[in-house]
Design a protein around this motif. Structure first.
Motif, PDB file in Angstrom:
ATOM      1  N   TYR A  93      30.059 -35.048  -2.514  1.00 41.73           N
ATOM      2  CA  TYR A  93      29.333 -35.881  -1.550  1.00 41.73           C
ATOM      3  C   TYR A  93      29.876 -35.717  -0.145  1.00 41.73           C
ATOM      4  O   TYR A  93      29.107 -35.645   0.817  1.00 41.73           O
ATOM      5  CB  TYR A  93      29.402 -37.351  -1.961  1.00 41.73           C
ATOM      6  N   PHE A  94      31.199 -35.643   0.012  1.00 44.67           N
ATOM      7  CA  PHE A  94      31.789 -35.484   1.335  1.00 44.67           C
ATOM      8  C   PHE A  94      31.372 -34.155   1.963  1.00 44.67           C
ATOM      9  O   PHE A  94      31.113 -34.086   3.167  1.00 44.67           O
ATOM     10  CB  PHE A  94      33.313 -35.565   1.247  1.00 44.67           C
ATOM     11  N   ILE A  95      31.316 -33.103   1.158  1.00 44.78           N
ATOM     12  CA  ILE A  95      30.878 -31.796   1.670  1.00 44.78           C
ATOM     13  C   ILE A  95      29.415 -31.868   2.101  1.00 44.78           C
ATOM     14  O   ILE A  95      29.034 -31.407   3.183  1.00 44.78           O
ATOM     15  CB  ILE A  95      31.062 -30.706   0.608  1.00 44.78           C
ATOM     16  N   PHE A  96      28.588 -32.491   1.260  1.00 45.81           N
ATOM     17  CA  PHE A  96      27.166 -32.631   1.585  1.00 45.81           C
ATOM     18  C   PHE A  96      26.973 -33.495   2.817  1.00 45.81           C
ATOM     19  O   PHE A  96      26.154 -33.180   3.691  1.00 45.81           O
ATOM     20  CB  PHE A  96      26.428 -33.248   0.398  1.00 45.81           C
ATOM     21  N   TYR A  97      27.741 -34.582   2.912  1.00 42.95           N
ATOM     22  CA  TYR A  97      27.593 -35.501   4.038  1.00 42.95           C
ATOM     23  C   TYR A  97      27.993 -34.827   5.346  1.00 42.95           C
ATOM     24  O   TYR A  97      27.368 -35.056   6.387  1.00 42.95           O
ATOM     25  CB  TYR A  97      28.446 -36.747   3.805  1.00 42.95           C
ATOM     26  N   ALA A  98      29.045 -33.996   5.284  1.00 44.70           N
ATOM     27  CA  ALA A  98      29.470 -33.264   6.484  1.00 44.70           C
ATOM     28  C   ALA A  98      28.359 -32.334   6.953  1.00 44.70           C
ATOM     29  O   ALA A  98      28.056 -32.258   8.146  1.00 44.70           O
ATOM     30  CB  ALA A  98      30.734 -32.470   6.184  1.00 44.70           C
ATOM     31  N   TYR A  99      27.745 -31.654   6.005  1.00 41.58           N
ATOM     32  CA  TYR A  99      26.647 -30.742   6.327  1.00 41.58           C
ATOM     33  C   TYR A  99      25.463 -31.494   6.924  1.00 41.58           C
ATOM     34  O   TYR A  99      24.903 -31.105   7.948  1.00 41.58           O
ATOM     35  CB  TYR A  99      26.220 -30.004   5.059  1.00 41.58           C
ATOM     36  N   ARG A 100      25.108 -32.615   6.291  1.00 42.61           N
ATOM     37  CA  ARG A 100      23.954 -33.381   6.757  1.00 42.61           C
ATOM     38  C   ARG A 100      24.201 -33.995   8.128  1.00 42.61           C
ATOM     39  O   ARG A 100      23.332 -33.966   9.001  1.00 42.61           O
ATOM     40  CB  ARG A 100      23.623 -34.488   5.754  1.00 42.61           C
ATOM     41  N   SER A 101      25.404 -34.560   8.332  1.00 46.16           N
ATOM     42  CA  SER A 101      25.717 -35.183   9.615  1.00 46.16           C
ATOM     43  C   SER A 101      25.700 -34.167  10.743  1.00 46.16           C
ATOM     44  O   SER A 101      25.177 -34.423  11.822  1.00 46.16           O
ATOM     45  CB  SER A 101      27.093 -35.866   9.548  1.00 46.16           C
ATOM     46  N   PHE A 102      26.284 -33.010  10.483  1.00 46.43           N
ATOM     47  CA  PHE A 102      26.330 -31.977  11.510  1.00 46.43           C
ATOM     48  C   PHE A 102      24.939 -31.400  11.746  1.00 46.43           C
ATOM     49  O   PHE A 102      24.594 -31.035  12.872  1.00 46.43           O
ATOM     50  CB  PHE A 102      27.305 -30.870  11.102  1.00 46.43           C
ATOM     51  N   ALA A 103      24.135 -31.337  10.692  1.00 41.92           N
ATOM     52  CA  ALA A 103      22.775 -30.826  10.836  1.00 41.92           C
ATOM     53  C   ALA A 103      21.945 -31.749  11.722  1.00 41.92           C
ATOM     54  O   ALA A 103      21.105 -31.297  12.503  1.00 41.92           O
ATOM     55  CB  ALA A 103      22.117 -30.687   9.467  1.00 41.92           C
ATOM     56  N   ASN A 104      22.191 -33.051  11.627  1.00 38.76           N
ATOM     57  CA  ASN A 104      21.464 -34.007  12.462  1.00 38.76           C
ATOM     58  C   ASN A 104      21.899 -33.917  13.926  1.00 38.76           C
ATOM     59  O   ASN A 104      21.075 -34.022  14.833  1.00 38.76           O
ATOM     60  CB  ASN A 104      21.699 -35.429  11.949  1.00 38.76           C
ATOM     61  N   ALA A 105      23.210 -33.740  14.132  1.00 38.15           N
ATOM     62  CA  ALA A 105      23.732 -33.712  15.502  1.00 38.15           C
ATOM     63  C   ALA A 105      23.551 -32.354  16.168  1.00 38.15           C
ATOM     64  O   ALA A 105      23.259 -32.267  17.360  1.00 38.15           O
ATOM     65  CB  ALA A 105      25.216 -34.082  15.497  1.00 38.15           C
ATOM     66  N   LEU A 106      23.724 -31.281  15.401  1.00 36.83           N
ATOM     67  CA  LEU A 106      23.628 -29.921  15.947  1.00 36.83           C
ATOM     68  C   LEU A 106      23.053 -29.000  14.869  1.00 36.83           C
ATOM     69  O   LEU A 106      23.796 -28.296  14.173  1.00 36.83           O
ATOM     70  CB  LEU A 106      25.015 -29.436  16.381  1.00 36.83           C
ATOM     71  N   PRO A 107      21.727 -28.997  14.693  1.00 40.04           N
ATOM     72  CA  PRO A 107      21.084 -28.239  13.616  1.00 40.04           C
ATOM     73  C   PRO A 107      21.481 -26.774  13.554  1.00 40.04           C
ATOM     74  O   PRO A 107      21.647 -26.212  12.463  1.00 40.04           O
ATOM     75  CB  PRO A 107      19.584 -28.397  13.935  1.00 40.04           C
ATOM     76  N   GLU A 108      21.654 -26.158  14.710  1.00 31.10           N
ATOM     77  CA  GLU A 108      21.973 -24.733  14.714  1.00 31.10           C
ATOM     78  C   GLU A 108      23.380 -24.433  14.195  1.00 31.10           C
ATOM     79  O   GLU A 108      23.714 -23.273  13.920  1.00 31.10           O
ATOM     80  CB  GLU A 108      21.812 -24.146  16.126  1.00 31.10           C
ATOM     81  N   GLY A 109      24.207 -25.470  14.062  1.00 28.10           N
ATOM     82  CA  GLY A 109      25.566 -25.241  13.594  1.00 28.10           C
ATOM     83  C   GLY A 109      25.827 -25.699  12.171  1.00 28.10           C
ATOM     84  O   GLY A 109      26.959 -25.689  11.709  1.00 28.10           O
ATOM     85  N   ARG A 110      24.763 -26.090  11.464  1.00 26.29           N
ATOM     86  CA  ARG A 110      24.957 -26.672  10.140  1.00 26.29           C
ATOM     87  C   ARG A 110      25.515 -25.671   9.117  1.00 26.29           C
ATOM     88  O   ARG A 110      26.340 -26.031   8.282  1.00 26.29           O
ATOM     89  CB  ARG A 110      23.663 -27.289   9.625  1.00 26.29           C
ATOM     90  N   ILE A 111      25.099 -24.416   9.198  1.00 31.29           N
ATOM     91  CA  ILE A 111      25.601 -23.421   8.256  1.00 31.29           C
ATOM     92  C   ILE A 111      27.077 -23.131   8.518  1.00 31.29           C
ATOM     93  O   ILE A 111      27.885 -23.010   7.590  1.00 31.29           O
ATOM     94  CB  ILE A 111      24.787 -22.106   8.347  1.00 31.29           C
ATOM     95  N   SER A 112      27.432 -23.053   9.791  1.00 34.08           N
ATOM     96  CA  SER A 112      28.833 -22.829  10.151  1.00 34.08           C
ATOM     97  C   SER A 112      29.708 -23.973   9.649  1.00 34.08           C
ATOM     98  O   SER A 112      30.811 -23.752   9.143  1.00 34.08           O
ATOM     99  CB  SER A 112      28.972 -22.698  11.670  1.00 34.08           C
TER     100      SER A 112
END
Length: 282
Positions: A89-108
């Protein structure tokens, strides 16, 4: 020492109540004065504000799993079930939070978190082999409690309070609501203002104060001072950034940060007393 922790907790509760009471009357004036939707400062800390939580959460979950008492089969199984679920969940949440704030950086961000996972395993194994198992276990329990509270605490409160964000108000002067005024539940409740999830997650940065539990060389006044200043400074910047962007009021960010700080302090006191009791038995 345990009594001192209780006094500290009591002081935290009193301080939080005083702050909430004081800022309740200036929430709107501060928001009107500080709001700047185009703030670079606000945008920067919006992006990095949630990063401490997954970093602390992943390391804490790994340490939690590797330090569990394997003599108790049922306890070990439960530890692994909950530990793995929290970790994912923490890994997923980090991805989701970063995707919301900076979509282009979510994969990184996802790659960084996946790389941090084996690094946490290696570091935890080295600490265990060097005889730091007990201290690492305490730090893991406190870290998991803090991160869990930072994620789920605001979520639960948002469902009950549903306070509209400042930047969503057409007429802030007439539509403003106090933090304690429960609003009708809507589909947007999860996106409500009270309390601040960013502030709660930023406060997990106080986990740096746990390093001396498994690294005695850092158990110095100088380290604690530097770590405390860094953690508080970062958290305050995130709190301020949320207010600048109109995403939260002062009382929102105070409550968010207080949730995490209180959870970690309570868990620290409990684990300290438990560790002391075990040492006495031995």
């Amino acid at each position: 020492m345990y009594r001192k922790r209780i006094m500290l907790l009591l002081g935290m509760v009193i301080a939080c109540c005083v702050l909430m009471l004081g800022f309740m009357f200036v929430d709107l004036p501060i928001a009107l004065w500080i709001y700047n939707a185009d703030s670079a400062f606000g945008r920067f800390f919006e992006i990095i504000g949630t990063l401490p939580m997954p970093v602390v959460g992943i390391f804490s979950c790994v340490a939690w799993l590797l330090t569990c008492d394997r003599r108790r089969k049922v306890g070990t199984a439960l530890n692994w079930v909950f530990g793995v679920l929290f970790l994912a969940y923490f890994i997923f949440y980090a991805y989701r939070s970063f995707a919301n704030a900076l979509p282009e950086g979510r994969i990184s961000m996802l790659i960084v978190m996946l790389l941090w996972l084996p690094a946490s395993v290696i570091l935890s194994v080295r600490l265990i082999k060097s005889g730091k198992r007990a201290g690492l276990r305490r730090a893991a329990v406190i870290g998991v409690a803090g991160c869990g509270t930072a994620v789920f605490g605001p979520m639960l409160l948002k469902e009950f309070m549903s306070r509209p964000r400042f930047n969503m108000l057409d007429d802030p002067v007439t539509e403003f609501t106090y933090w304690f005024a429960r609003q009708p539940h809507t589909a947007l409740s999860v996106n409500s203002s009270f309390p601040s999830g960013h502030a709660a997650q930023a406060a997990t940065s106080m986990a740096v104060l746990l390093i001396p539990l498994f690294a005695e060389k850092y158990n110095t006044r100088r380290f604690y001072l530097i770590a405390m200043c860094a953690s508080i400074g970062f958290t305050l910047c995130v709190m301020l950034s949320r207010m600048v962007l109109g995403m939260h009021y002062a009382t929102d960010v105070i409550t968010g940060a207080a949730l995490t700080a209180f959870a970690m302090t309570v868990t620290f006191a409990i684990t300290e007393r438990t560790a002391g009791a075990r040492a006495t038995e031995i």
